[in-house]
Design an enzyme around this catalytic site. Structure first.
Site, mmCIF file in Angstrom:
data_model
loop_
_atom_site.group_PDB
_atom_site.id
_atom_site.type_symbol
_atom_site.label_atom_id
_atom_site.label_comp_id
_atom_site.label_asym_id
_atom_site.label_seq_id
_atom_site.Cartn_x
_atom_site.Cartn_y
_atom_site.Cartn_z
ATOM 1 N N GLY A 12 7.269 117.540 61.266
ATOM 2 C CA GLY A 12 8.210 116.417 61.222
ATOM 3 C C GLY A 12 9.086 116.519 59.989
ATOM 4 N N GLY A 14 11.581 114.184 59.190
ATOM 5 C CA GLY A 14 12.217 112.925 58.797
ATOM 6 C C GLY A 14 11.913 112.692 57.318
ATOM 7 N N GLY A 17 8.165 113.478 56.126
ATOM 8 C CA GLY A 17 7.845 114.904 56.044
ATOM 9 C C GLY A 17 8.574 115.574 54.888
ATOM 10 N N PHE A 116 17.398 90.667 52.964
ATOM 11 C CA PHE A 116 16.909 91.171 54.249
ATOM 12 C C PHE A 116 15.805 90.253 54.741
ATOM 13 C CE2 PHE A 116 17.256 94.986 56.901
ATOM 14 C CZ PHE A 116 18.467 95.492 56.479
ATOM 15 N N ASP A 217 4.523 112.171 70.025
ATOM 16 C CA ASP A 217 3.691 113.368 70.253
ATOM 17 C C ASP A 217 2.471 113.388 69.324
ATOM 18 O OD1 ASP A 217 5.879 113.947 71.797
ATOM 19 O OD2 ASP A 217 6.584 115.621 70.579
ATOM 20 N N GLN A 236 7.241 96.355 67.156
ATOM 21 C CA GLN A 236 8.317 95.477 66.694
ATOM 22 C C GLN A 236 9.538 95.528 67.598
ATOM 23 O OE1 GLN A 236 10.615 96.185 62.773
ATOM 24 N NE2 GLN A 236 9.472 94.294 62.512
ATOM 25 N N HIS A 238 13.339 94.471 67.471
ATOM 26 C CA HIS A 238 14.370 94.070 66.507
ATOM 27 C C HIS A 238 15.299 93.098 67.221
ATOM 28 C CE1 HIS A 238 17.732 94.279 63.757
ATOM 29 N NE2 HIS A 238 17.080 95.078 62.959
ATOM 30 N N LEU A 248 21.004 99.833 67.817
ATOM 31 C CA LEU A 248 20.741 98.859 66.765
ATOM 32 C C LEU A 248 21.982 98.352 66.037
ATOM 33 C CD1 LEU A 248 18.136 97.659 65.411
ATOM 34 C CD2 LEU A 248 18.748 99.108 63.496
ATOM 35 N N GLU A 251 19.986 94.634 60.479
ATOM 36 C CA GLU A 251 19.744 93.308 59.916
ATOM 37 C C GLU A 251 20.645 93.081 58.696
ATOM 38 O OE1 GLU A 251 15.512 92.481 60.031
ATOM 39 O OE2 GLU A 251 15.712 91.742 57.992
ATOM 40 N N ARG A 282 11.468 89.569 61.785
ATOM 41 C CA ARG A 282 11.964 89.984 63.108
ATOM 42 C C ARG A 282 11.136 89.454 64.272
ATOM 43 N NH1 ARG A 282 13.200 96.187 61.199
ATOM 44 N NH2 ARG A 282 15.031 95.594 59.992
ATOM 45 N N HIS A 349 11.798 98.645 68.587
ATOM 46 C CA HIS A 349 12.339 99.259 67.378
ATOM 47 C C HIS A 349 11.344 100.053 66.556
ATOM 48 C CE1 HIS A 349 15.091 99.656 64.058
ATOM 49 N NE2 HIS A 349 14.288 99.015 63.230
ATOM 50 N N GLU A 380 6.140 106.766 60.158
ATOM 51 C CA GLU A 380 5.930 105.838 61.275
ATOM 52 C C GLU A 380 4.759 106.257 62.165
ATOM 53 O OE1 GLU A 380 9.555 104.496 63.124
ATOM 54 O OE2 GLU A 380 8.444 103.530 64.742
ATOM 55 N N ARG A 391 6.414 94.409 60.565
ATOM 56 C CA ARG A 391 7.026 95.034 59.397
ATOM 57 C C ARG A 391 8.263 94.265 58.956
ATOM 58 N NH1 ARG A 391 11.365 98.611 58.558
ATOM 59 N NH2 ARG A 391 11.693 99.086 60.756
ATOM 60 N N SER A 396 10.168 100.183 55.825
ATOM 61 C CA SER A 396 9.745 101.468 56.410
ATOM 62 C C SER A 396 10.257 102.628 55.569
ATOM 63 C CB SER A 396 10.235 101.630 57.845
ATOM 64 O OG SER A 396 10.002 102.959 58.251
HETATM 65 C C1 LIG Z 1 18.241 102.744 64.541
HETATM 66 C C2 LIG Z 1 17.191 102.552 63.494
HETATM 67 C C3 LIG Z 1 17.525 101.976 62.276
HETATM 68 C C4 LIG Z 1 16.551 101.799 61.286
HETATM 69 N N1 LIG Z 1 16.906 101.236 60.086
HETATM 70 C C5 LIG Z 1 15.976 101.111 59.114
HETATM 71 C C6 LIG Z 1 16.334 100.611 57.830
HETATM 72 O O1 LIG Z 1 17.487 100.314 57.556
HETATM 73 N N2 LIG Z 1 15.361 100.493 56.908
HETATM 74 C C7 LIG Z 1 14.063 100.834 57.152
HETATM 75 O O2 LIG Z 1 13.223 100.699 56.258
HETATM 76 N N3 LIG Z 1 13.708 101.326 58.354
HETATM 77 C C8 LIG Z 1 14.630 101.484 59.332
HETATM 78 N N4 LIG Z 1 14.251 101.992 60.543
HETATM 79 C C9 LIG Z 1 12.891 102.525 60.723
HETATM 80 C C10 LIG Z 1 12.796 103.903 60.079
HETATM 81 O O3 LIG Z 1 14.040 104.540 60.124
HETATM 82 C C11 LIG Z 1 11.765 104.796 60.759
HETATM 83 O O4 LIG Z 1 10.539 104.125 60.796
HETATM 84 C C12 LIG Z 1 11.594 106.089 59.985
HETATM 85 O O5 LIG Z 1 12.826 106.743 59.819
HETATM 86 C C13 LIG Z 1 10.590 107.062 60.575
HETATM 87 O O6 LIG Z 1 10.575 108.189 59.735
HETATM 88 P P1 LIG Z 1 9.551 109.348 59.894
HETATM 89 O O7 LIG Z 1 9.765 110.302 58.756
HETATM 90 O O8 LIG Z 1 8.195 108.803 60.082
HETATM 91 O O9 LIG Z 1 9.946 110.055 61.270
HETATM 92 P P2 LIG Z 1 11.369 110.443 61.916
HETATM 93 O O10 LIG Z 1 12.487 110.301 60.992
HETATM 94 O O11 LIG Z 1 11.432 109.761 63.235
HETATM 95 O O12 LIG Z 1 11.180 111.992 62.168
HETATM 96 C C14 LIG Z 1 10.208 112.513 63.057
HETATM 97 C C15 LIG Z 1 10.221 114.010 62.910
HETATM 98 O O13 LIG Z 1 9.141 114.552 63.642
HETATM 99 C C16 LIG Z 1 9.577 115.649 64.403
HETATM 100 N N5 LIG Z 1 8.670 115.754 65.554
HETATM 101 C C17 LIG Z 1 8.228 114.769 66.369
HETATM 102 N N6 LIG Z 1 7.390 115.282 67.296
HETATM 103 C C18 LIG Z 1 7.293 116.603 67.046
HETATM 104 C C19 LIG Z 1 6.597 117.686 67.648
HETATM 105 N N7 LIG Z 1 5.821 117.491 68.712
HETATM 106 N N8 LIG Z 1 6.753 118.925 67.135
HETATM 107 C C20 LIG Z 1 7.565 119.147 66.059
HETATM 108 N N9 LIG Z 1 8.248 118.160 65.454
HETATM 109 C C21 LIG Z 1 8.118 116.918 65.942
HETATM 110 C C22 LIG Z 1 11.015 115.345 64.740
HETATM 111 O O14 LIG Z 1 11.722 116.517 65.011
HETATM 112 C C23 LIG Z 1 11.478 114.679 63.433
HETATM 113 O O15 LIG Z 1 11.868 115.667 62.512
HETATM 114 C C24 LIG Z 1 15.210 102.188 61.536
HETATM 115 C C25 LIG Z 1 14.880 102.770 62.753
HETATM 116 C C26 LIG Z 1 15.852 102.928 63.725
HETATM 117 C C27 LIG Z 1 15.428 103.532 65.034
#
Ligand SMILES: Cc1cc2nc3c(=O)[nH]c(=O)nc-3n(C[C@H](O)[C@H](O)[C@H](O)COP(=O)(O)OP(=O)(O)OC[C@H]3O[C@@H](n4cnc5c(N)ncnc54)[C@H](O)[C@@H]3O)c2cc1C
Length: 584
Positions: A12, A14, A17, A116, A217, A236, A238, A248, A251, A282, A349, A380, A391, A396
């Site tokens: 991952g 994001g 990671g 917020f 996954d 959640q 939103h 989205l 907020e 929310r 959301h 997440e 949340r 997040s």
């Molecule tokens: C539209 C939107 C707006 C948001 N705004 C806010 C905000 O303003 N403030 C806030 O605090 N939170 C916000 N959130 C929530 C927050 O963005 C997410 O909870 C957070 O970004 C999740 O981050 P993460 O690093 O856990 O995973 P993600 O950023 O979702 O990344 C997941 C990663 O895992 C990889 N992956 C997944 N499955 C596999 C697999 N099987 N094999 C290999 N790779 C895989 C993907 O390729 C990706 O790189 C928002 C969410 C959304 C959807």
């Protein structure tokens, strides 16, 4: 097939990671595996902000932040973990700034902060400015910045590699099995530490703000290895997704002064949450919006949406603070928010639940918090649990950088203490190979997309903002039928290169597995708390239900539910936030 060796494998790319990778890369050999290009991770879509009690615009303290987070979680968040996060927040923001995040500024050059939902001054007195932001592109700039930091530290990226399994030898996690999307080859990655940062699972619902890749996954793969999922019933919604699309509207729009209005223009949140109004948490706003709609006060010809009114904000404010969402409203609904209100409805959301971990990101596998060696999770996909039953916005992104870093540090320590390679069984890819051949061998059957749509509709109709015994029983039956049907799907593309049809089929199986844990955990919890609103058990019941749910699943899809204590203590002796009725 190739075999790769690294000290640490992070799945991952994001923010969770990447933050872990930055932490570990100077001392260990780190690989990041991602099914998407890192910059396409859902973190890049985060709009509104990342919070910390910096006190740049008004007085604020980490303890106030911790109180709001505990209260926002409806007292289900672990208070020790919440304290760790809120205390570390100011440092984490400064660090992100030093890495290069271009935060929006106050007139005197400090990091600007906006209000917020649920973030308050002095234990609930009034809304406070705690969210740091870069216009409404906060996630985008944070993701780019951390990616640059990874490149600088020579983190090895394997982009468009999809993890399909983990390697486990005698209860120790020692690598992963991944499918190379470009070639269709299966590879084994051997490592001393594996970390899941695979993000959320909003795609199980029809109306969602989540990206297509958010198919949970990591959750399903953990389940298959006898790891329970924690607090899955808390999903959640939103309040402000674009009407019918779910895309989205941050907020931050309400943080900048936007208000919600029903059909007759009434600012209804004044009635429900007189202190913080449109900046209530929310879970509450989503319920009140549905209440307005069900009592006939919804807007539009079908009286089925609510208006988000920004028309009283100046054009300059909209253009400088909310450029992205203003473009979305124009493109997708043909509405110019400076002239007309934006039609909105609640959208799925965020997942409060996930793979249980301790505060160092170590995956724990039972009620006693027993650690699974070699395995970490953050972001997440994980449940540490700082968000409990609901949340707060901007918590997040903070969770990602705080616990991503802590997991990174802990993995470095583990790698240093572990000499030699981890043993890996020669047939670690057996499960994946058999699974892929079985799917490809079927020449007739139902299309994957059809079953996925029915799953999304089932979840939306029966397991969304409001739930009852009846809707949840229906969902239990439906999911079992969908599981049987999914065994006979057909994938028409039999090729090896970019076979996304095949991956869709595997992702559907994942969605069915974690959705079932969600439905059954929700069925069992006979109270209303945070985002879990049971119409047949309308109140919170601390006597019987102040506890985390754990849900295990066996090979044939049978679940088992257990419960775990909530940590109700802060680190200061005897200090804790005692549960009270949640009013705003
Ligand atoms: C539209 C939107 C707006 C948001 N705004 C806010 C905000 O303003 N403030 C806030 O605090 N939170 C916000 N959130 C929530 C927050 O963005 C997410 O909870 C957070 O970004 C999740 O981050 P993460 O690093 O856990 O995973 P993600 O950023 O979702 O990344 C997941 C990663 O895992 C990889 N992956 C997944 N499955 C596999 C697999 N099987 N094999 C290999 N790779 C895989 C993907 O390729 C990706 O790189 C928002 C969410 C959304 C959807």
């Amino acid at each position: 097939m190739a075999r790769f060796n690294h000290d640490i494998v992070i799945v991952g790319a994001g923010l969770a990671g990447l933050r872990a990778a930055v932490e570990a890369a100077d001392q260990c050999d780190v690989a990041v595996i991602s099914k998407l290009h890192p910059l396409r991770s859902h973190s890049g879509a985060a709009q509104g902000g990342i919070c910390a009690a910096l006190g740049n615009e008004e007085e604020d303290y980490p303890l106030w932040h911790a109180f709001d987070t505990v209260k926002g979680s409806d007292y289900l968040g672990d208070q020790d973990a919440i304290e760790v996060m809120c205390n570390d927040a100011p440092r984490a923001i400064q660090e992100m700034e030093h890495y290069g995040v271009p935060f929006s500024r106050t007139k005197d050059g400090k990091i600007a902060q906006r209000p917020f939902g649920g973030h308050t001054r002095n234990y609930g007195e009034a809304a406070v400015r705690r969210a740091c932001y870069a216009a409404d592109r906060t996630g985008h700039v944070c993701l780019h910045t951390l990616y640059e930091q990874c490149i600088k530290r020579k983190v090895r990226f394997y982009s468009e590699f999809q993890m399909l399994d983990i390697c486990e030898t005698d209860g120790v996690v020692c690598g992963i099995v991944a499918y190379e999307i470009r070639t269709g080859d299966i590879h084994i990655f051997n490592s001393k530490a594996v970390m899941f940062a695979t993000g959320g699972y909003g795609r199980a619902y029809k109306t969602t703000s989540n990206a297509h890749a958010n198919t949970g996954d990591g959750l399903a793969i953990a389940l298959r290895h006898h790891i329970p999922l924690e607090d899955m019933e808390f999903v959640q919604f939103h309040p402000t997704g674009l009407y019918r699309l779910g895309i989205l509207v941050t907020e931050g729009a309400r943080g900048e002064g936007g208000v919600l209005r029903n059909a007759s223009g009434d600012r209804f949140m004044e009635r429900y949450a007189p202190t913080v109004k449109d900046l209530a948490p929310r879970d509450m706003i989503s319920r009140f919006m549905y209440q307005e709609i069900s009592e006939g006060r919804g807007a539009g010809p079908k009286k089925d949406y609510i208006n988000l009114d920004l028309t009283h904000l100046s054009l300059k404010q909209i253009e400088s603070k909310l450029p992205e969402i203003s473009t979305f409203a124009k493109i997708y609904l043909g509405v110019d928010p400076s002239k007309n209100p934006i039609p909105v409805q609640p959208t799925c959301h965020y997942a409060m639940g996930g793979v249980p971990t301790n505060v160092d990101g170590r995956v724990v596998i039972d009620e006693k918090n027993t650690v699974m060696p070699g395995f970490w999770a953050a972001g997440e996909v994980a449940c540490v649990s700082v968000h409990g039953a609901n949340r707060l916005g901007t918590n997040s992104l903070l969770d990602l950088v705080v616990f991503g870093r802590r997991a990174g540090k802990d993995m470095v320590q583990f790698v240093k203490e572990t000499k030699g390679k981890m043993p890996i069984q020669s047939d670690a890819d057996k499960y994946v190979k058999e699974k892929l051949s079985a799917v490809l061998a079927r020449n007739t059957g139902e299309p994957v997309g059809k079953i996925r749509e029915e799953l999304q509709q089932t979840m939306m109709d029966n397991v969304s903002v409001f739930r009852t015994e009846e809707t949840l029983s229906r969902a239990c039956l439906e999911i079992k039928k969908l599981r049987e049907r999914a065994k006979n799907t057909v994938v028409n593309d039999k090729g090896k290169e970019f076979n996304t049809d095949l991956l869709d089929a595997l992702e559907l199986d994942h969605m069915i597995d974690y959705s079932q844990t969600l439905i059954e955990s929700a069925y069992n919890r006979k109270e209303s708390r945070g985002a879990h609103a049971r119409e047949d058990f309308k109140t919170r019941d601390d006597q019987n239900w102040l506890k985390h749910s754990l849900c295990w699943m066996d090979e044939s899809g049978h679940t088992q539910i257990g419960y775990k204590e909530v940590n109700m203590k802060l680190s200061q002796e005897n200090a804790k936030f005692v549960p009270k009725e949640r009013k705003y």
